[in-house]
Enzyme design. Structure first.
Site, PDB file in Angstrom:
ATOM      1  N   HIS A 253       2.389   3.155  -8.991  1.00  0.00           N
ATOM      2  CA  HIS A 253       2.137   1.721  -9.233  1.00  0.00           C
ATOM      3  C   HIS A 253       3.298   1.107 -10.010  1.00  0.00           C
ATOM      4  O   HIS A 253       3.710  -0.017  -9.762  1.00  0.00           O
ATOM      5  CB  HIS A 253       0.829   1.527 -10.011  1.00  0.00           C
ATOM      6  CG  HIS A 253      -0.394   1.984  -9.264  1.00  0.00           C
ATOM      7  ND1 HIS A 253      -0.612   1.664  -7.943  1.00  0.00           N
ATOM      8  CD2 HIS A 253      -1.465   2.742  -9.639  1.00  0.00           C
ATOM      9  CE1 HIS A 253      -1.752   2.196  -7.545  1.00  0.00           C
ATOM     10  NE2 HIS A 253      -2.291   2.868  -8.550  1.00  0.00           N
TER      11      HIS A 253
ATOM     12  N   LEU B 169       9.998 -21.189  -4.590  1.00  0.00           N
ATOM     13  CA  LEU B 169       8.967 -20.295  -4.053  1.00  0.00           C
ATOM     14  C   LEU B 169       7.624 -20.398  -4.798  1.00  0.00           C
ATOM     15  O   LEU B 169       7.603 -20.424  -6.026  1.00  0.00           O
ATOM     16  CB  LEU B 169       9.505 -18.866  -4.176  1.00  0.00           C
ATOM     17  CG  LEU B 169       8.564 -17.727  -3.832  1.00  0.00           C
ATOM     18  CD1 LEU B 169       8.342 -17.662  -2.330  1.00  0.00           C
ATOM     19  CD2 LEU B 169       9.138 -16.409  -4.337  1.00  0.00           C
TER      20      LEU B 169
ATOM     21  N   ASP C 226       0.822  -1.216   0.000  1.00  0.00           N
ATOM     22  CA  ASP C 226       0.000   0.000   0.000  1.00  0.00           C
ATOM     23  C   ASP C 226       0.853   1.263   0.000  1.00  0.00           C
ATOM     24  O   ASP C 226       1.970   1.274   0.522  1.00  0.00           O
ATOM     25  CB  ASP C 226      -0.924  -0.027   1.230  1.00  0.00           C
ATOM     26  CG  ASP C 226      -2.070   0.947   1.106  1.00  0.00           C
ATOM     27  OD1 ASP C 226      -2.338   1.428  -0.014  1.00  0.00           O
ATOM     28  OD2 ASP C 226      -2.706   1.250   2.136  1.00  0.00           O
TER      29      ASP C 226
HETATM   30  C1  IPE Z   1      -5.420  -2.626  -0.022  1.00  0.00           C
HETATM   31  O1  IPE Z   1      -5.097  -1.279  -0.206  1.00  0.00           O
HETATM   32  C2  IPE Z   1      -5.416  -3.354  -1.323  1.00  0.00           C
HETATM   33  C3  IPE Z   1      -4.104  -3.498  -1.961  1.00  0.00           C
HETATM   34  C4  IPE Z   1      -2.958  -3.115  -1.484  1.00  0.00           C
HETATM   35  C5  IPE Z   1      -4.119  -4.160  -3.234  1.00  0.00           C
HETATM   36  P1  IPE Z   1      -6.208  -0.153  -0.346  1.00  0.00           P
HETATM   37  O2  IPE Z   1      -5.484   1.133  -0.444  1.00  0.00           O
HETATM   38  O3  IPE Z   1      -7.140  -0.492  -1.420  1.00  0.00           O
HETATM   39  O4  IPE Z   1      -6.988  -0.290   1.053  1.00  0.00           O
HETATM   40  P2  IPE Z   1      -7.737   0.793   1.935  1.00  0.00           P
HETATM   41  O5  IPE Z   1      -8.718   1.480   1.044  1.00  0.00           O
HETATM   42  O6  IPE Z   1      -6.712   1.724   2.462  1.00  0.00           O
HETATM   43  O7  IPE Z   1      -8.363  -0.007   3.030  1.00  0.00           O
HETATM   44  C1  IPE Z   2      -1.689   0.236  -3.314  1.00  0.00           C
HETATM   45  O1  IPE Z   2      -1.440   1.609  -3.388  1.00  0.00           O
HETATM   46  C2  IPE Z   2      -1.891  -0.387  -4.672  1.00  0.00           C
HETATM   47  C3  IPE Z   2      -3.299  -0.712  -4.990  1.00  0.00           C
HETATM   48  C4  IPE Z   2      -4.264  -0.699  -4.128  1.00  0.00           C
HETATM   49  C5  IPE Z   2      -3.586  -1.088  -6.353  1.00  0.00           C
HETATM   50  P1  IPE Z   2      -2.627   2.662  -3.383  1.00  0.00           P
HETATM   51  O2  IPE Z   2      -3.025   2.924  -4.781  1.00  0.00           O
HETATM   52  O3  IPE Z   2      -3.714   2.219  -2.478  1.00  0.00           O
HETATM   53  O4  IPE Z   2      -1.893   3.927  -2.779  1.00  0.00           O
HETATM   54  P2  IPE Z   2      -2.475   4.946  -1.708  1.00  0.00           P
HETATM   55  O5  IPE Z   2      -2.924   4.144  -0.533  1.00  0.00           O
HETATM   56  O6  IPE Z   2      -3.602   5.669  -2.364  1.00  0.00           O
HETATM   57  O7  IPE Z   2      -1.318   5.834  -1.381  1.00  0.00           O
HETATM   58 MG    MG Z   3      -4.069   2.470  -0.474  1.00  0.00          MG
END
Ligand code: IPE
Ligand code: IPE
Ligand code: MG
Length: 232
Positions: free
Chosen positions: A30, A124, A13
């Site tokens: 990303h 793995l 995240d």
């Molecule tokens: C969780 O992150 C999902 C992934 C890392 C793929 P999100 O950014 O979607 O989760 P919330 O919204 O903070 O709970």
């Molecule tokens: C996690 O990073 C990746 C996905 C959920 C696809 P985010 O896109 O949630 O990044 P933040 O949390 O908005 O910074």
């Molecule tokens: Mg996020």
């Protein structure tokens, strides 16, 4: 090398915030995040970890703006096709968990091919959680059990486990979440019943191999009791 987790799960995240902090588009975060995923796969191979599950896209993530979702899908397609040869050569077994039918057809094909081409690999096991949510996985498992016509007395913990997407994999021992959020966000709900949790403020695109090692070392120092009392 003692007390290594058999199965590590990572909630990757903070990509969006990483990009925004630099005045870049979220997709750049990303892109950078995908590079970090490669580092962590390599580190897991070096350590001899059995299973690494990376949470790449949740069911809830489908609700993001359409352009973010479509660019993410493009990135995924490029990434999967480009890295496949390496996965095969490294002896990695590749698997996807999640509601695959919701993904673009092209990606579904790549996933199925990659799973087939790597199914006899024994190093793995790399699991990608894509279009995944723990609740959805559990509901789909219940539907499969009903369809299979199982009697109530035939259902137990182990049987239920074998109807999940993670069939045959050990439970997750350690869940790492980056970016300072302290929640599970629908990741491995059943499999993580006794997982140790590790949270770090680091945003995923900044998460290094070194920090991964710190998380593993932290896990190795934990006392896991599983609800019992340790004999002295
Ligand atoms: C969780 O992150 C999902 C992934 C890392 C793929 P999100 O950014 O979607 O989760 P919330 O919204 O903070 O709970
Ligand atoms: C996690 O990073 C990746 C996905 C959920 C696809 P985010 O896109 O949630 O990044 P933040 O949390 O908005 O910074
Ligand atoms: Mg996020």
């Amino acid at each position: 090398m003692e007390n290594l987790p058999r199965h590590v799960g990572v909630i990757m995240d903070g990509n969006g915030r990483w990009a925004q902090l630099r005045g870049l588009k979220r997709i750049e975060g990303h892109r950078r995040g995908a590079e970090r995923a490669k580092d962590i796969i390599r580190a897991s191979l070096d350590l001899g970890i059995e299973v690494l599950t990376l949470y790449a896209f949740s069911i809830e993530n489908w609700q993001r703006p359409e352009d973010e979702v479509s660019t993410l899908m493009e990135l995924l397609e490029v990434y999967l096709s480009r890295e496949l040869i390496d996965l095969i050569n490294e002896g990695i077994r590749f698997r996807v968990i999640g509601n695959i039918e919701r993904l673009p057809l092209q990606i579904q094909h790549i996933i199925r091919d990659a799973e087939k081409l790597t199914e006899t690999n024994s190093r793995l096991t790399l699991v990608l959680a894509l279009s995944y949510s723990g609740r959805d996985e559990i509901v789909r498992a219940v539907k499969k059990i009903v369809k299979a016509g199982l009697e109530p007395e035939e259902i137990n913990d182990g049987v239920f486990d074998s109807f999940l997407d993670t069939k045959g994999l050990p439970p997750v021992d350690l869940i790492i979440r980056t970016s300072g959020e302290m929640r599970i966000s629908n990741f491995l709900l059943w499999q993580g019943a006794y997982a140790e949790l590790y949270f770090t403020e680091t945003l995923w695109p900044d998460f290094t191999k070194e920090e991964f090692m710190l998380a593993i070392q932290d896990f190795q120092r934990r006392e896991r009791r599983f609800g019992t009392v340790l004999s002295s």
